[in-house]
Design an enzyme around this catalytic site. Structure first.
Site, PDB file in Angstrom:
ATOM      1  N   HIS A 139       0.854  -1.191   0.000  1.00 48.05           N
ATOM      2  CA  HIS A 139       0.000   0.000   0.000  1.00 48.05           C
ATOM      3  C   HIS A 139       0.890   1.242   0.000  1.00 48.05           C
ATOM      4  CE1 HIS A 139      -4.075   1.753   1.495  1.00 48.05           C
ATOM      5  NE2 HIS A 139      -3.392   2.672   0.831  1.00 48.05           N
ATOM      6  N   HIS A 141       1.999   4.835  -1.604  1.00 49.63           N
ATOM      7  CA  HIS A 141       1.832   6.040  -2.417  1.00 49.63           C
ATOM      8  C   HIS A 141       3.245   6.489  -2.793  1.00 49.63           C
ATOM      9  CE1 HIS A 141      -2.470   7.078  -1.282  1.00 49.63           C
ATOM     10  NE2 HIS A 141      -2.162   6.139  -0.388  1.00 49.63           N
ATOM     11  N   LYS A 222      -5.809  -0.459  -9.206  1.00 51.42           N
ATOM     12  CA  LYS A 222      -6.270   0.074  -7.930  1.00 51.42           C
ATOM     13  C   LYS A 222      -7.538   0.895  -8.132  1.00 51.42           C
ATOM     14  CE  LYS A 222      -6.589   1.630  -3.757  1.00 51.42           C
ATOM     15  NZ  LYS A 222      -5.695   2.665  -3.231  1.00 51.42           N
ATOM     16  N   HIS A 251      -9.969   0.764  -2.439  1.00 55.11           N
ATOM     17  CA  HIS A 251     -10.312   1.644  -1.321  1.00 55.11           C
ATOM     18  C   HIS A 251     -11.763   2.040  -1.575  1.00 55.11           C
ATOM     19  CE1 HIS A 251      -9.208   5.354   1.299  1.00 55.11           C
ATOM     20  NE2 HIS A 251     -10.524   5.267   1.193  1.00 55.11           N
ATOM     21  N   HIS A 325      -6.622  14.206   2.314  1.00 56.31           N
ATOM     22  CA  HIS A 325      -7.723  14.190   1.356  1.00 56.31           C
ATOM     23  C   HIS A 325      -8.250  15.591   1.043  1.00 56.31           C
ATOM     24  CE1 HIS A 325      -8.045   9.859   0.877  1.00 56.31           C
ATOM     25  NE2 HIS A 325      -7.615   9.816   2.119  1.00 56.31           N
ATOM     26  N   ASP A 365       0.372   2.593   3.755  1.00 59.18           N
ATOM     27  CA  ASP A 365      -0.291   3.797   3.236  1.00 59.18           C
ATOM     28  C   ASP A 365       0.674   4.981   3.312  1.00 59.18           C
ATOM     29  OD1 ASP A 365      -2.258   5.317   2.091  1.00 59.18           O
ATOM     30  OD2 ASP A 365      -3.614   5.303   3.797  1.00 59.18           O
TER      31      ASP A 365
END
Length: 586
Positions: A139, A141, A222, A251, A325, A365
């Site tokens: 996971h 990024h 993904k 997700h 986010h 993550d």
């Protein structure tokens, strides 16, 4: 003639043997050696006046590929901790792969030798060290390349995820969108001494763009809610995945805009999928994403920021979420979004579901509400917390072998099964989920020699050596100007395996079989070892080691309380953890 030696002296010289127990870092977890491959009295050890000398433990046999030739490297007297066992053995490495787990030495002077030491053999001292497989984080990024340095320094040797750098899409989602970006990231991967694989973007209701990305070299797809994880996109993505034998990670829809968790599950249509954020706070259908743990075709993973549940977890997560986010604390709807996603009740249940083996995989993550360097550390902190709060863990009866070791473990007072369950979460299980377990994920013969050596007192916190494809790539190293290698400052530094052509000879890039058939690696001029992912569509949760339970799940939509098989899952947050302040200045 036999020479008696007491256990303490033996362990100090050659490391622990059968019946000895070892504490993992400063946790309450104790592992016990189950088997020792050595012949007592014939142990090999390097050093002045020691065994590995010409005519003694070292033979004159040349190096080669077959069983009757010497290995390139031997790790002596290692304590192996893996999903399949906790054993003492020598580890032989040839051509960057694990050749044999057994007894090393000179067959001309010693009996029962299956790892030959010769003039061309390097020795890594494993005495008093725990050896584990390099960790796999699925996971990622890919926001900045410096993550790779941090990952290697923590014991991670494989990173799977998506991204193109600090773009808005990458900081929020793990996707490398489109063939151009996929090709550039594959070319960039050649520069790093770590195994890499990239997800394409899976969010579309039409198959053409998905097929294009798979053929370009994506190892999987993904689906992310920020791009719209609708039932139509899910169905299309899984349909294409079945055609090309690649894994889908998802997700799910936190806001339940495109449907509720039941709609998402219906869109799966019993097809295997790797569900990210199967957890208490990281994202996905609020508040009941944990329901997916009950399905055999779901491979559930959670991320490390909620691991384990502490008195600081909730407050930290709200701030992280607002940044990751792109939420505005001045907009009430954004604040409500954050509040719905950070739930103490489900975070507490996440601890227990890991301990039950219902959540099968741990990941980071990275830089998007997770810490790349703390995957291993937080896994073992969770195991420690669960031992304190839930007691000794009884093993499940293995569905394949029907072997039940509960009586053995309980009588001997060890935590062997809990250790095997938790180490599988960041080694073999992510490898199985993404079709790379034939290459990496465990210490087994024929696999890439991606290994970590740990002093027991620093286990899970700071590795001593990280071996990548048979070569030391990162290590604790002192002042380079000192007369010996140990003077301060000692910290993790890159070694020779991290430079030049050694990178391509010891690191793998994982792509789809379709990309291999189209000769994409050749077209791009890739220098790393490129391999296809396989068997991603014919697996289930039952294939995941020690983490295959499927309890019937129920989550109260108003109180957020979680039940598994009718049992309320709740535990208290802790205020003190091991593997923390004792080891770090900041």
């Amino acid at each position: 003639m036999n020479y008696p030696i007491n256990r303490q002296d033996y362990a100090a010289m050659f490391g622990p043997t059968v019946g000895d127990k070892i504490r993992l870092a400063d946790t309450e977890l104790l592992i016990e050696v189950e088997k020792d491959f050595t012949t007592y009295g014939e142990e090999v050890k390097f050093g002045g006046g020691k065994v590995i000398r010409d005519g003694m433990g070292q033979s004159p046999i040349i190096n080669g590929d077959d069983d009757n030739t010497a290995v390139d490297t031997v790790i002596t007297n290692a304590l192996i901790l893996d999903w399949w066992g906790i054993v003492k053995a020598d580890i032989g490495i040839k051509q960057g792969k694990i050749f044999k787990i057994g007894k090393a030495g000179n067959p001309y002077t010693q009996d029962n030798i299956d790892i030959i030491i010769g003039p061309g053999t390097e020795v890594i001292a494993g005495e008093g060290r725990i050896v584990t497989a390099g960790a796999i984080d699925t996971h990622i990024h890919f926001i900045c390349p410096q993550q790779i340095e941090t990952a290697l320094a923590a014991g991670i040797t494989t990173m799977i995820g998506g991204g193109t750098g600090p773009a808005a899409g990458t900081t929020a989602t793990t996707c490398t969108p489109g063939p151009w970006h996929i090709h550039r990231m594959l070319q960039s991967a050649d520069a790093f001494p770590i195994n890499l694989g990239f997800f394409g973007k899976g969010n579309t209701s039409k198959p053409e763009a998905l097929e294009q990305q798979i053929k370009a070299g994506a190892l999987g797809l993904k689906l992310h809610e920020d791009w719209g994880s609708t039932p139509a996109a899910i169905d299309t993505c899984l349909t294409v995945a079945d055609l090309y034998d690649i894994q889908v990670a998802i997700h799910t829809d936190t806001l339940n805009e495109g449907g509720f968790v039941e709609n998402t599950i219906a869109a799966f249509k019993n097809r295997v999928i790797h569900t990210f954020h199967t957890e208490g706070a990281g994202g996905g259908h609020a508040p009941d994403i944990l329901k997916v743990c009950q399905y055999d075709y779901v491979l559930p993973a959670s991320t490390n920021p909620t691991r384990p549940y502490t008195i600081n977890t909730v407050a930290e997560h709200k701030d992280m979420l607002m940044v990751c986010h792109h939420l505005d604390p001045n907009i009430p709807e954004d604040v409500q979004f954050a509040d719905s996603r950070i739930r103490p009740e489900t975070i507490a249940a996440e601890d227990i579901l890991h301990d039950l083996g219902a959540i099968s995989i741990m990941s980071s993550d990275s830089q998007a509400m997770g810490r790349i360097g703390e995957v291993i550390l937080r896994t073992w902190q969770t195991a420690h917390k669960m031992k304190l709060q839930r007691g000794w863990l009884a093993p499940n009866i293995d569905p394949e072998t029907h072997y039940d070791q509960s009586e053995q473990d309980s009588d001997r007072g060890n935590d062997n099964y809990r250790a095997k369950r938790y180490i599988a979460k960041y080694t073999i299980n992510p490898a199985i989920a993404h079709g790379i377990s034939q290459y990496v994920g465990s210490i087994e013969e024929g696999k890439l020699a991606d290994l970590c050596l740990w002093k027991p007192a620093f286990f899970g916190v700071k590795p001593e050596l990280v071996i990548k494809g048979g070569m030391i790539v990162w290590a604790q190293m002192g002042d380079p100007n000192a007369s010996i290698s140990t003077p301060e400052p000692v910290y993790m530094r890159p070694m020779f395996g991290a430079f030049g052509g050694a990178i391509g000879a010891t690191s793998m890039t994982f792509v789809s079989q379709a990309a291999i058939e189209l000769e994409i690696p050749k077209q791009l001029g890739l220098t790393s070892l490129v391999a296809p992912v396989t068997h991603t569509r014919d697996i289930s949760k039952a294939h995941l080691k020690h983490n295959y339970t499927t309890p019937e799940m129920r989550i109260d939509p108003e109180t957020y309380e979680v039940w598994a098989d009718g049992e309320l899952l709740t535990c208290e947050p802790v205020s003190v953890l091991p593997m923390a302040q004792r080891y770090f200045l900041f």
